[in-house]
Design a protein around this motif. Structure first.
Motif, short mmCIF file in Angstrom:
data_model
loop_
_atom_site.label_atom_id
_atom_site.label_comp_id
_atom_site.label_asym_id
_atom_site.label_seq_id
_atom_site.Cartn_x
_atom_site.Cartn_y
_atom_site.Cartn_z
N MET A 190 -8.34 -4.06 -2.44
CA MET A 190 -7.65 -3.13 -1.54
C MET A 190 -7.99 -1.72 -2.01
O MET A 190 -7.63 -1.34 -3.12
CB MET A 190 -6.14 -3.35 -1.62
N PRO A 191 -8.71 -0.94 -1.20
CA PRO A 191 -9.05 0.42 -1.61
C PRO A 191 -7.78 1.26 -1.84
O PRO A 191 -6.72 0.94 -1.30
CB PRO A 191 -9.84 0.98 -0.44
N LEU A 192 -7.92 2.31 -2.61
CA LEU A 192 -6.79 3.22 -2.80
C LEU A 192 -6.37 3.78 -1.45
O LEU A 192 -7.21 4.26 -0.68
CB LEU A 192 -7.18 4.39 -3.71
N GLU A 193 -5.08 3.69 -1.16
CA GLU A 193 -4.55 4.24 0.08
C GLU A 193 -3.08 4.56 -0.09
O GLU A 193 -2.42 4.04 -0.99
CB GLU A 193 -4.76 3.29 1.25
N ASP A 194 -2.58 5.42 0.78
CA ASP A 194 -1.16 5.74 0.77
C ASP A 194 -0.40 4.54 1.34
O ASP A 194 -0.86 3.89 2.28
CB ASP A 194 -0.88 6.99 1.59
N THR A 195 0.77 4.27 0.76
CA THR A 195 1.55 3.10 1.15
C THR A 195 2.87 3.48 1.79
O THR A 195 3.32 4.62 1.68
CB THR A 195 1.85 2.23 -0.08
N PHE A 196 3.51 2.49 2.38
CA PHE A 196 4.81 2.71 2.99
C PHE A 196 5.90 2.99 1.96
O PHE A 196 6.95 3.50 2.29
CB PHE A 196 5.20 1.52 3.88
N TRP A 197 5.68 2.66 0.71
CA TRP A 197 6.70 2.92 -0.32
C TRP A 197 6.50 4.26 -1.02
O TRP A 197 7.14 4.55 -2.03
CB TRP A 197 6.79 1.77 -1.33
N GLY A 198 5.65 5.11 -0.46
CA GLY A 198 5.51 6.47 -0.97
C GLY A 198 4.58 6.60 -2.17
O GLY A 198 4.70 7.54 -2.94
N TYR B 115 0.36 5.07 -8.00
CA TYR B 115 0.83 6.42 -8.32
C TYR B 115 1.97 6.73 -7.35
O TYR B 115 1.76 6.83 -6.15
CB TYR B 115 -0.28 7.46 -8.17
N ASP B 116 3.18 6.85 -7.89
CA ASP B 116 4.36 7.19 -7.08
C ASP B 116 4.32 8.69 -6.82
O ASP B 116 4.49 9.49 -7.73
CB ASP B 116 5.65 6.82 -7.81
N LYS B 117 4.09 9.05 -5.55
CA LYS B 117 4.01 10.47 -5.18
C LYS B 117 5.39 11.11 -5.28
O LYS B 117 6.40 10.45 -5.05
CB LYS B 117 3.49 10.60 -3.76
N PRO B 118 5.43 12.42 -5.62
CA PRO B 118 6.72 13.11 -5.67
C PRO B 118 7.36 13.10 -4.28
O PRO B 118 6.68 13.20 -3.25
CB PRO B 118 6.36 14.54 -6.08
N ALA B 119 8.67 12.94 -4.25
CA ALA B 119 9.40 12.94 -2.97
C ALA B 119 9.29 14.29 -2.28
O ALA B 119 9.37 15.34 -2.94
CB ALA B 119 10.86 12.58 -3.21
N ALA B 120 9.07 14.27 -0.96
CA ALA B 120 9.01 15.52 -0.19
C ALA B 120 10.39 16.19 -0.20
O ALA B 120 11.40 15.53 -0.08
CB ALA B 120 8.57 15.22 1.23
#
Length: 140
Positions: free
Chosen positions: A108-116, A134-139
């Motif tokens: 599975m290539p790196l991609e943004d997920t539904f869990w942020g 990588y858990d992105k910082p919350a907006a």
């Protein structure tokens, strides 16, 4: 909260030294490799297996990874064994994913997920399954 420390143990069929050296190149850290030679286990592997790895440990600030060659045991790849690396930045996840994918297969290539998070999965050149997150910082 800091991610709990995970200590996976990998078993290889004669490629432990190459695999652990590769992982050290990707992750950094200190690598200790103990061959069968000179240990009580040496007689289990015979003359041809003396330089096989009895035990290896890669230690970084956030990770401990242990491994060995099979010795007298037969190795078969499991179908649900994965190791997860929790990354601290987009740059880190991209670099690690690229390094580990070398010679391997991207599942599975790196991609943004539904869990942020940014997430990807691959099987490396040694047949080990990896997940990178990588858990992105919350907006705000």
């Amino acid at each position: 909260m800091k991610t709990p420390r995970l200590t996976p143990y990998l078993t290889f069929n004669g490629t432990c030294r190459a695999a652990m050296t590769f992982y050290q190149q990707c992750l950094g850290g200190d690598l200790m490799i103990q061959p069968f030679a000179g240990t009580p286990a040496a007689e289990q592997v015979g003359p041809e297996g003396q330089e096989s790895v009895l035990h290896a440990i890669l230690t970084t600030e956030d990770l401990v990874l242990m491994a060995s060659d099979a010795g007298m045991h037969q190795i078969t790849k499991g179908n649900m064994i994965s190791l997860s690396v929790n990354c601290q930045s987009e740059e880190e996840i991209a670099a690690l994913f690229r390094q580990f994918a070398e010679g391997g297969t991207i599942i599975m290539p790196l991609e943004d997920t539904f869990w942020g998070a940014r997430f990807g999965m691959l099987t490396d050149q040694f047949g080990i399954d990896w997940m990178f997150n990588y858990d992105k910082p919350a907006a705000q």
